[in-house]
Design a protein around this motif. Structure first.
Motif, mmCIF file in Angstrom:
data_model
loop_
_atom_site.group_PDB
_atom_site.id
_atom_site.type_symbol
_atom_site.label_atom_id
_atom_site.label_comp_id
_atom_site.label_asym_id
_atom_site.label_seq_id
_atom_site.Cartn_x
_atom_site.Cartn_y
_atom_site.Cartn_z
ATOM 1 N N THR A 53 -44.854 -99.159 16.658
ATOM 2 C CA THR A 53 -43.992 -100.135 16.047
ATOM 3 C C THR A 53 -42.611 -100.168 16.867
ATOM 4 O O THR A 53 -42.083 -101.229 16.898
ATOM 5 N N SER A 57 -41.631 -103.434 18.630
ATOM 6 C CA SER A 57 -40.282 -104.125 17.904
ATOM 7 C C SER A 57 -38.988 -104.041 18.680
ATOM 8 O O SER A 57 -38.196 -104.996 18.835
ATOM 9 N N GLU A 73 -41.189 -90.465 5.574
ATOM 10 C CA GLU A 73 -40.349 -91.511 6.287
ATOM 11 C C GLU A 73 -39.645 -90.977 7.546
ATOM 12 O O GLU A 73 -39.204 -90.054 7.532
ATOM 13 N N THR A 89 -38.893 -96.142 9.396
ATOM 14 C CA THR A 89 -40.031 -96.410 9.387
ATOM 15 C C THR A 89 -40.595 -95.452 8.138
ATOM 16 O O THR A 89 -40.388 -94.411 8.253
ATOM 17 N N ASP A 90 -41.969 -96.259 7.645
ATOM 18 C CA ASP A 90 -42.643 -95.124 7.045
ATOM 19 C C ASP A 90 -43.771 -94.330 7.862
ATOM 20 O O ASP A 90 -43.788 -94.987 9.259
ATOM 21 N N SER A 92 -47.102 -95.285 8.334
ATOM 22 C CA SER A 92 -47.660 -96.215 8.786
ATOM 23 C C SER A 92 -47.084 -97.269 9.867
ATOM 24 O O SER A 92 -47.698 -98.196 10.261
ATOM 25 N N ASN A 94 -44.312 -99.239 9.381
ATOM 26 C CA ASN A 94 -43.730 -100.332 8.446
ATOM 27 C C ASN A 94 -42.173 -100.013 8.434
ATOM 28 O O ASN A 94 -41.861 -98.856 8.364
#
Length: 98
Positions: A53, A57, A73, A89-90, A92, A94
């Protein structure tokens, strides 16, 4: 002489009226920011989803430090040249807005 005394009394009376302190209501707001306790973790302990991520991102950035809290987190500190960013982020991967 009477005029001098009368003038002095009027001036002193006028100054004492201006010197009167008006009652002000001062309100104090106590606020605090609640922040979860994050502890630094090694970059090997970061899940692959979180790393991907960050890479997708924020291309062309370097992962400087990674922190984790009890809720699983992650707090990522990334940099691009002289600019630094903090991303949450968590587990996963996200992105969480804080």
């Amino acid at each position: 002489m009477k005029k001098l005394i009368l003038s002095a009394a009027i001036i002193l009376g006028g100054l004492s009226v201006q010197a009167a302190v008006s009652e002000r209501k001062i309100s104090t707001v106590n606020s605090f920011i609640f922040q979860d306790e994050y502890t630094e973790v090694a970059s090997d302990a970061v899940p692959a989803a979180v790393k991907s991520t960050a890479e997708k991102s924020f291309p062309n950035t370097k992962l400087e430090k990674v922190y984790k809290n009890a809720k699983n987190e992650y707090k990522l500190e990334i940099s691009n040249g002289d600019k630094k960013y903090t991303v949450f982020t968590d587990a996963s991967g996200n992105i969480i807005k804080k």
